[in-house]
Every structure is written in structure tokens, then in C-alpha cells.
Design an enzyme around this catalytic site. Sequence first.
Site, PDB file in Angstrom:
ATOM      1  CD  GLU A 176      -2.685  -1.116   2.533  1.00  0.00           C
ATOM      2  OE1 GLU A 176      -2.626  -0.260   3.332  1.00  0.00           O
ATOM      3  OE2 GLU A 176      -3.734  -1.908   2.963  1.00  0.00           O
ATOM      4  CG  ASN A 217      -0.905  -7.348  -1.575  1.00  0.00           C
ATOM      5  OD1 ASN A 217      -1.209  -7.529  -1.971  1.00  0.00           O
ATOM      6  ND2 ASN A 217      -1.461  -6.880  -0.257  1.00  0.00           N
ATOM      7  CG  HIS A 253      -9.995  -5.870   0.639  1.00  0.00           C
ATOM      8  ND1 HIS A 253      -9.624  -6.622   1.607  1.00  0.00           N
ATOM      9  CD2 HIS A 253      -8.683  -5.491   0.506  1.00  0.00           C
ATOM     10  CE1 HIS A 253      -9.255  -7.709   2.583  1.00  0.00           C
ATOM     11  NE2 HIS A 253      -7.869  -6.647   2.203  1.00  0.00           N
ATOM     12  CD  GLU A 283      -4.529  -7.686   1.646  1.00  0.00           C
ATOM     13  OE1 GLU A 283      -5.474  -7.065   2.799  1.00  0.00           O
ATOM     14  OE2 GLU A 283      -3.345  -8.737   1.908  1.00  0.00           O
ATOM     15  CG  ASP A 285     -12.911  -8.877   1.894  1.00  0.00           C
ATOM     16  OD1 ASP A 285     -12.632  -7.590   1.443  1.00  0.00           O
ATOM     17  OD2 ASP A 285     -12.250  -8.569   3.253  1.00  0.00           O
TER      18      ASP A 285
END
Length: 378
Positions: A176, A217, A253, A283, A285
Site C-alpha cells: 500500500e 501488494n 477488497h 485478500e 472479499d
Amino acid sequence: MQTKSILSLLALASVPLASATGNNGNGKGSGKSCSHKGLDWYAKKAGLKYFGAATDSPGQRERAGYESAYPKYDEIMWKSGEFGQTTPTNGQKWLFTEPTQGVFNFTEGDIVANLARENKKLLRCHALVWHSQLAPWVEAKSDWTKDELREVVVNHVTNVMNHYKGQCYAWDVVNEAFNEDGTYRESVFYNVLGEEFIELAFKTASKLDPKAKLYYNDYNLESPSPKTEAVRKLVKELQEKKIRIDGVGLQAHLIAENRPTLEQHKAAIKGFAELGVEVALTELDVRLQTPANETNLALQKEGYYNAVSACVQVDGCIGVTIWDFYDPFSWVPFVFEGEGAALLWFEDFSTHPAYDGVVEALKEGRKGKGPKAKRFIA
Ligand code: XIL
């Protein structure tokens, strides 16, 4: 990190919804019939390296309550064949691994790393240099010199990577570092060292564990945007300087009501893959406005389908990790007010409609184009 009370979490988690979904949540295994092979099996058939789920160490999960769910949870996580890979959601972060300068603690990270080894799951390791969940001492000092902070970064990356040497399929080396508009995020690392901190982290990592793939990432990399362009530029710059970078992790996400299309996902993944790095959804979701109902669960199903299908269809996308699999242990309700039910298993262990969306995407594979190119799955 903003946390919410156990009470509000319980209220949210009690949504589940065998009734809304038509799934009976039969309480056996993952709630699937004996002939059901599991997401990882389908993923491998589709040419991916793995389908995985991140997990926390039990100590970290305690904030959500639900200890009574652990046996069933553990069975699905480790024994069901649903997942061939895992990532520790918290234990390898700076806050845990170097809470005091020069004092390393691998207790939390080792719990998941050891379980992965015992249960023969591939391990993605996460995350070495990140502005969040950083040990307070790194930010407490306002007058780091460049040399001092360089040494701090090198020392951290070196100790953590050496501890896990040989265990990690991949490492998220930098997490990030960009804003949405493609500029660098303000952080102690950027403020003191400038862009150089990313190079330094990758350069250091590249010498330590030749087998671990080194990833950048980030979130919101799932549709082409100024942020995806900035990450592409970073990859090219590192490559030009002959600094090893092997992959880009798309956190994914996502939001059910605002999910990317299949074409957007594919374009974003291709944009990275064409640079010669591998891509993974790290990751995944898909959160929704609670309470869950038939309508938002259908949007969520589409969100999961689009993401997974794009990964299957684009060469260079090697695997998908969901950020835990069980709604009560999701990070979402702790962080996003009014949102939740982001994973594939409800509180009663029945599965979301989105589970079937994932199976569909994996079963369809490349839509008649044959398996993914071998060079990407070796
Ligand atoms: C989250 C964890 O799941 C939470 O338990 C923790 O409180 C905060 O961090 N991007 C990342 C992950 O790279 O490490 C974050 O994980 C979610 C966002």
C-alpha cells in the site's frame, strides 16, 4: 485501527441466512456433499496454483468471540480441501514481529506458518514494509536521518525474511505505498527516504530468500486507474534497475454494490501480467451493506465471479486468496461501519451464494480456450 464492540459484531453476524440463501447449512464438513471436491481442487483444474484463505492465529481471533466455532472452523480451514494456501492475516506484520527496535518476536506469525506446514498448505507471507500496523517506535521518532531509517528497514526485512526462509511461496515486500491518484502515500518511510524506500526493501529482500517470490501488494488495483498506472510504472522502474520484483498482489477488497466488471478485472490483471510479473488476488472479499438479503447477496456473487473468472482467464494470474473465509472472523465489520457478510461462509457455516459463483468461475475455466499456459502454473 478502529474496532467495534463485540455486541455490534454479534448483531451483524447473526444475519446469516440459511433462509435467504436456500442453503441448509447442514453442519457437516464445509456443508458440501461428499463428491464435492473443494475450491482448491477446482482452482488447480482451472490452471491456478491455489485457492486459499487467510487466517488469524487464535489469539488474534479472540476479539470476535466465537471460540465454540473453532473446531468446525479449523476443519474447513485445514482439512476440507477447500484451501490449498494460506496467509497469516496479522502475525507477520511489523507490530508483532519487531515491537521494540531490534527485538524480534515470531510467536504469532509462527502459529499460522506452522499450521500451514503441518497441513501442507502453500504459505504467502505478509507484509514486510507497510505504513499500517507498524510498531509505534518507528513512527514515534520524528527525526530519523536517512541512514538511520535505511538501517531500520534493512534490519527488519533481513530478520523477518531470514526467520521464514524457505517457508514462503511469496512475500508481500511493500504494501500500500500509493494513493488513489497514483502519488506516493505519506508515511514515515516515504517522508524520510522518498521513493527509495521501495527499492531498498526489494533490493534487500532479493538477497535473502531466492525461492520466495517478491510482491508489491495494494488495494484498488482491480480496475485500470491512476493507481494501477503508478504500480505499473514502479514495476518497470525496478525492472530497469535490475531489482527483482516477481509479482503484483491485487488485494481485491471489493464492494458488492460497486463491483468491477469482468472486463475491468481482466484489463487490470493483463496490465501487470504483460510486464512479465505474476499476479495474484491476495485478500479477496466482497462486502455488502448489512443486513444481507437476496439482492445484495446476488450482487456479491457476481463480484466474486468476476474477480475469480478474470484470474482464471488471464495468463499470469496464479492464485486467489480470500481474506479469511468465515464471516465472524472478517475484518470488514471492524473497519467499515454498516458493512459485512463479505466472505463465503456465514456464521452458521452455511455458504453464501457467492460460493457457487466461485465454483462456477473455476469450473468454466478459460471458456473453451483450454488450460492456462503451463509456464504460468509450473
Ligand atoms: C487487516 C486484518 O485482517 C485485520 O485483522 C487488522 O486489524 C487490520 O488489517 N490490507 C492488508 C491487510 O494488507 O493486512 C489488512 O488486514 C486488510 C487491508
